[in-house]
Write an enzyme that holds these catalytic residues in place. Structure first.
Site, PDB file in Angstrom:
ATOM      1  N   SER A 282     -14.682   2.639 -11.942  1.00  0.00           N
ATOM      2  CA  SER A 282     -14.290   1.446 -11.708  1.00  0.00           C
ATOM      3  C   SER A 282     -14.074   0.896 -10.284  1.00  0.00           C
ATOM      4  O   SER A 282     -14.221   1.720  -9.383  1.00  0.00           O
ATOM      5  CB  SER A 282     -12.654   1.503 -12.158  1.00  0.00           C
ATOM      6  OG  SER A 282     -12.028   0.312 -11.750  1.00  0.00           O
TER       7      SER A 282
ATOM      8  N   TYR B 105      -3.461   5.407 -10.953  1.00  0.00           N
ATOM      9  CA  TYR B 105      -4.779   4.879 -11.350  1.00  0.00           C
ATOM     10  C   TYR B 105      -5.735   4.952 -10.263  1.00  0.00           C
ATOM     11  O   TYR B 105      -6.932   5.278 -10.354  1.00  0.00           O
ATOM     12  CB  TYR B 105      -4.481   3.488 -11.918  1.00  0.00           C
ATOM     13  CG  TYR B 105      -5.745   2.800 -12.732  1.00  0.00           C
ATOM     14  CD1 TYR B 105      -6.131   3.303 -14.190  1.00  0.00           C
ATOM     15  CD2 TYR B 105      -6.780   2.186 -11.896  1.00  0.00           C
ATOM     16  CE1 TYR B 105      -7.198   2.847 -14.653  1.00  0.00           C
ATOM     17  CE2 TYR B 105      -8.078   1.546 -12.700  1.00  0.00           C
ATOM     18  CZ  TYR B 105      -8.166   1.813 -13.936  1.00  0.00           C
ATOM     19  OH  TYR B 105      -9.210   1.376 -14.665  1.00  0.00           O
TER      20      TYR B 105
HETATM   21  C1  BMA Z   1     -10.155  -1.839 -14.052  1.00  0.00           C
HETATM   22  C2  BMA Z   1      -8.839  -2.134 -14.684  1.00  0.00           C
HETATM   23  C3  BMA Z   1      -8.889  -3.376 -15.118  1.00  0.00           C
HETATM   24  C4  BMA Z   1      -9.222  -4.331 -13.932  1.00  0.00           C
HETATM   25  C5  BMA Z   1     -10.495  -3.874 -13.265  1.00  0.00           C
HETATM   26  C6  BMA Z   1     -11.041  -4.650 -12.013  1.00  0.00           C
HETATM   27  O1  BMA Z   1     -10.391  -0.345 -13.689  1.00  0.00           O
HETATM   28  O2  BMA Z   1      -8.076  -1.813 -13.906  1.00  0.00           O
HETATM   29  O3  BMA Z   1      -7.642  -3.807 -15.580  1.00  0.00           O
HETATM   30  O4  BMA Z   1      -9.407  -5.710 -14.250  1.00  0.00           O
HETATM   31  O5  BMA Z   1     -10.532  -2.554 -13.029  1.00  0.00           O
HETATM   32  O6  BMA Z   1      -9.832  -4.631 -11.022  1.00  0.00           O
END
Ligand code: BMA
Length: 272
Positions: A145, A158
């Site tokens: 992410s 997270y």
């Molecule tokens: C991802 C999640 C999504 C978010 C994206 C961008 O990991 O956390 O909910 O929209 O990142 O921030």
């Protein structure tokens, strides 16, 4: 497209979202695919659809935070398809009730989120690597992410899990480069997945409208689709990317290029 003929790919979190589309694209490109996911009803449906279209796929109910489940997923890939070449560590959770600061985050929530998002990458890799070694090499792609790179308020577990995924990527890349096992991370921005829709639903109001607003926060003006992610993962797993290891690729419609001080891209953030 026969890039992955005779290859075996495991996709965690492959029942829904970017995992399911990537699993499908791997199979369309010739791979046999193990869809590993905790959600057996969505996973079985996904695999049934793939098989109906003549593709080679197997569903295995897997909680990636449990070692025995990961070991079994890898063993099933070997038993059913003969080995493991590609592992897409994609399973990730971001429970709506987890948006809290560190003081208010329970140990249970911390363990649950880091268990899936980070320990899961470790466990799946741990069991897949010996099988890749037997094939003379392999490829691991970790979903990290954009939140592995930058953060939003109130997502301590997270954020830590995604930052950890980037460090683990570098570490494994170093340790296994001599054995021709490449390890890369991808950093997606907001993608239209069930997970993001769940986050969007917390805002109340129309979910599609909320996703349009998230999209407006990305310089390119839209959120990503699973197909965007699948195309990148297949490229990274292919021989065309054979000189790439230990790094991450940002796929975010320009989100990380935009400084917070610049006032946004015409929208109001990604998910709050
Ligand atoms: C991802 C999640 C999504 C978010 C994206 C961008 O990991 O956390 O909910 O929209 O990142 O921030």
């Amino acid at each position: 497209m026969a890039e992955f003929n005779d290859k075996v790919a495991i996709v965690t979190g492959g029942a829904l979202g970017m995992g399911s589309i990537t699993a499908y694209e791997f199979a369309k490109s010739g791979a046999s695919v193990v869809v590993a996911d905790i959600d057996s009803s969505a996973g079985e449906q996904r695999v049934a659809r793939m098989r109906d279209n003549g593709l080679s796929a197997l569903f295995l109910q897997t909680d990636v935070s449990v070692a025995a489940d990961c070991e079994r997923a890898v063993a099933s890939a070997v038993a059913e398809f003969g080995g493991v070449d590609v592992l897409f560590n994609n399973a990730g959770i971001q429970p709506p009730d987890s948006y809290l600061n560190v003081e208010d985050t329970s140990e249970e929530t911390w363990d649950k989120i880091t268990g899936v998002n980070l320990k899961g990458h470790f466990l799946m890799s741990k069991y897949a690597i010996p099988e890749m070694r037997k094939r003379g090499g392999g490829m691991i792609i970790n979903n990290a992410s954009v939140q592995g790179l930058q953060s939003q308020p109130l997502v301590p577990a997270y954020a830590a899990s995604k930052g950890g995924a980037l460090s683990l990527t570098r570490q494994m890349a170093l340790d296994y480069a001599p054995e021709r096992i490449r390890v890369l991370a991808i950093c997606p921005g907001t993608i239209d997945t069930e997970m993001v829709r769940t986050v969007a639903s917390q805002e109340g109001g129309d979910i599609d409208q909320t996703l349009v607003r998230y999209g407006a926060g990305h310089p390119i003006g839209r959120i990503g689709q699973g197909e965007d992610i699948a195309a990148l993962v297949l490229f990274l797993a292919s021989d065309a990317a054979s000189f790439m290891t230990g790094s991450h690729v940002v796929i975010d419609g320009g989100l990380m290029a935009l400084g917070a001080w610049a006032g946004g891209a015409g929208g109001s953030g990604t998910d709050g």
